[in-house]
Motif scaffolding. Structure first.
Motif, short mmCIF file in Angstrom:
data_model
loop_
_atom_site.label_atom_id
_atom_site.label_comp_id
_atom_site.label_asym_id
_atom_site.label_seq_id
_atom_site.Cartn_x
_atom_site.Cartn_y
_atom_site.Cartn_z
N ALA A 107 48.40 46.66 26.36
CA ALA A 107 47.02 46.95 25.94
C ALA A 107 46.88 48.41 25.56
N PRO A 137 39.92 49.49 35.12
CA PRO A 137 41.25 48.88 35.04
C PRO A 137 42.35 49.90 34.79
N THR A 138 42.79 50.56 35.86
CA THR A 138 43.92 51.49 35.75
C THR A 138 45.20 50.68 35.62
N GLU A 148 47.91 39.46 30.23
CA GLU A 148 47.57 40.86 30.53
C GLU A 148 46.07 41.11 30.31
N LYS A 149 45.53 40.61 29.20
CA LYS A 149 44.11 40.83 28.92
C LYS A 149 43.24 40.15 29.97
N ILE A 206 43.31 42.37 32.99
CA ILE A 206 42.46 43.57 32.86
C ILE A 206 41.01 43.21 33.18
N ASN A 207 40.53 42.12 32.59
CA ASN A 207 39.15 41.71 32.84
C ASN A 207 38.95 41.22 34.27
N MET A 264 38.45 44.23 36.34
CA MET A 264 37.09 44.74 36.12
C MET A 264 36.05 43.93 36.88
#
Lengths: 486, 71, 92
Positions: free
Chosen positions: A145, A174-175, A207-208, A211-212, A215
């Motif tokens: 990303a 999202p580190t 991966e996406k 990330i969410n 979050m």
């Protein structure tokens, strides 16, 4: 010569022969130092040192203070001894154990005067204080990303809000470390495409989703549920695009079945629809963030809901299978009871059914049916589905009467047959309604599979609920149930 | 620069005028706020200028100021 | 020191902070002149006002209570509701 710190995700090769991993700051490593020195005269031996490159004496040493070799070869304790043949590890001994060391090295008489065995210490490559940094260095480049740099005077929350990446509530930033940790919740590869997400039809990788999910506030063990939910939502059958774009109030409702509910600590009891449980609150939210951020579905844009409902922040709950008189919901979809699944249903906020008097199943069904007949509008038939959530104090009545789920559903369908005369425009003083052609007819409120039964809620209180659906049929949405895999 | 950045966030095109002395500071501040600096720089110093001299400085800056808010 | 976060979006658009759209023209628009109240700034802004009015703009004048801090939120809100664009001056 110290090696340059490597940030490579590639596993460094090991030399052939016997390989040892040690650190000076370990009494067992100190103990076996002379053993290693003696061994090095008889077998090809390479020793990787994690802290002090000058330790131990008398052996061929490699500086592994940057821990690249230890990390990639999953060294958990020191000393660890490996036997390497043809570039592959074929044997491993952890800690000092004379018998194991002699077998591995094919030597005898090792460590005279030493005890038979002695456990080792923690390897620096698994030290919790260093784990995040090491994960980023050695697997961080697996993350594809785009990186967003949040400048010194910027607030992380404001930065994400400004970019339209939140649902209006704060998010967990999202580190890389958090996303890597989240990805440990699945064995799927981060670059695997999970779904093509409407409305923008953007490919969404594991991966996406991770990330969410970070979050949203999910823990890594929730990720498989979120992944299954994203897959289910993006099926043609579920039609998330239609559900998003509607002016009606519904959003995705997630119902979880299977042992995973308890493994991840979901709440199927008191306040099951409400706040306070991390898994319940964050899993549905993660799906909505994926739809917003990856799919591009936002209120005021593609999302045209006139009123919406509070569940559109996220609405996910587990079924109380243990207390249910019936088989779990997912059996209706062809799964075996005990399978981990998530069902996506296009639904609104729940409305409560209050019946504090009924002691027999028949009269209780009349109460349910009355609520169902008035769901959304009393003047529409067949176009909407519903979830009937039966609370424990009500389900007890069906259990005691020996009613199966089929009995319950058959009764509800029978009691929700509508009279056409009541449906026409003007009937009941209500202008809205169906054309006169339905006069004299009996029409079911729900299509044959239009009612889904779920058991949930706290043990005190004679309440159940309906979750009204959205449009079914060609242009609408149908519930989809997907297995959750790790 | 915080003010102009905040006003931009509220949908108001904004520009910040400072003397050229301030250019590095403005640049750094803008970067720190995660944005591109929208500043017009005038000559330095200004503290000891007469009113007439200030008016000339303003006249020289007008076109650039307008260019930053109209586009 | 910067924090690095991962982009949760489909990455179809750039990740920077989006700036407001520029005005199509000056004529008829209300331009706010925000004085940071350092020396000589008032003369500068008076002249700017004259020039902007010549070009057809309307001008409103504001002043910060102190140049050492960002403008108070009430003032920023007032400016945002009354103006189409803003010029803040004059820092040295």
């Amino acid at each position: 010569m110290p090696p340059t710190p490597s940030d490579s995700t590639a596993k460094p090769p090991l030399p052939a022969g016997v390989v040892a991993f040690v650190k000076r700051d370990c009494p067992t490593c100190e103990l076996v130092a002379p053993v290693l020195a003696a061994l090095s005269k008889d077998v090809p031996l390479t020793v990787y040192t994690q802290d002090d490159p000058s330790f131990p004496d008398g052996v061929e040493r490699v500086d592994d203070t940057d821990l690249a070799v230890s990390w990639h070869h999953e060294i958990e304790a020191v000393p660890t001894l490996l036997r390497v043949e043809d570039g592959r590890e074929v044997e491993r001994a952890i800690g000092w154990h004379r018998g194991e060391w002699e077998a591995l090295t094919r030597a005898t008489g090792l460590g005279p005067g030493l005890p038979e065995l002695r456990p080792g210490c923690g390897s620096l490559s698994v030290d919790p204080s260093r784990a995040p940094e090491l994960a980023i260095r050695f697997s961080g480049s697996k993350l594809q990303a785009r990186r967003v740099e949040i400048a010194a005077l910027e607030d992380e929350q404001e930065a994400f809000l400004d970019r339209g990446w939140t649902d209006g509530l704060p998010i967990v930033p999202p580190t890389e470390a958090r996303v890597l940790r989240m990805l440990e919740g699945t064995s799927r590869a981060p670059d695997e495409v999970v779904a093509i997400v409407p409305p923008d039809l953007a490919p969404c990788t594991v991966e996406k989703v991770a990330i969410n999910a970070v979050m949203a506030g999910c823990k890594p063990e929730y990720l498989p549920v979120v992944l299954a939910a994203v897959e289910a939502a993006c099926t043609e059958q579920f039609n998330i695009h239609g559900l998003l774009a509607t002016t009606m109030s519904a959003g995705p409702v997630l119902v979880v079945n299977g042992p995973i509910r308890n493994r991840i600590g979901m709440n199927a009891g008191k306040n099951v629809f409400g706040q306070g449980n991390r898994a319940n609150s964050t899993i549905g939210r993660a799906l909505q963030l994926v739809i917003r951020n990856v799919g591009g579905g936002r209120p005021g844009e593609v999302d045209r809901a006139t009123l919406g409902n509070p569940g559109k922040v996220g609405f996910c709950f587990p079924e109380d299978e243990e207390g249910s008189p019936w088989t779990p919901l997912n059996v209706e979809f062809g799964f075996e009871a005990g399978t981990d699944t998530v069902m996506l249903f296009p639904g609104e906020g729940p409305r409560t059914i209050v019946d504090q008097i009924a002691r027999d199943p028949d009269s209780l069904c009349h109460m349910f049916a009355d609520a169902l007949k008035h769901m959304l509008t009393p003047k529409m038939v067949l176009a909407f589905d519903a979830i009937v959530v039966v609370g424990p104090e009500h389900s007890r009545i069906f259990r005691e009467a020996g009613w199966s789920r089929e009995d319950f559903l058959a009764k509800l369908h029978a009691l929700t047959l509508m009279n056409g005369d009541d449906l026409v425009r003007g009937a009941g003083g209500i202008a809205d309604g169906l054309p006169d052609g339905v006069r004299g007819k009996q029409i079911p409120k729900f299509k044959p599979d239009g009612l889904r039964v779920v058991h949930a809620g706290g043990g005190a209180g004679l309440f159940s609920a309906i979750i009204p659906g959205w449009a079914n049929g060609e242009m609408g949405s149908a519930p989809v149930c997907k297995e959750i895999t790790s | 620069m915080h003010d102009t950045v905040d006003l931009e966030d509220r949908g108001i095109p904004s520009v910040f005028v400072s003397t050229i002395e301030f250019v590095d500071g403005a640049d750094a501040q803008a970067k720190a706020l995660g944005t591109v600096p929208s500043a017009v720089y005038v000559e330095h110093p200004i503290q000891d200028r007469t009113d007439d001299e200030m008016r000339v400085i303003a006249d020289k800056a007008v076109d650039e100021v307008v260019a930053r808010i109209v586009g | 020191m910067t924090t690095v976060l991962l982009d949760p979006s489909s990455e179809a658009v750039p990740a920077e902070r989006i700036r407001a759209a520029r005005l199509a023209e000056l004529d008829g628009k209300t331009i706010g002149l925000l004085d940071i109240v350092k020396a000589r700034g008032d003369v500068f802004l008076d002249q700017l006002e004259e020039r902007l009015v010549e070009r057809g703009a309307k001008v409103k004048r504001y002043a910060k209570p102190t140049f050492t801090k960002p403008a108070p939120i009430d003032l920023r809100h007032e400016i945002a509701t009354e103006c189409d664009a803003v010029v803040e001056a004059l820092a040295d």
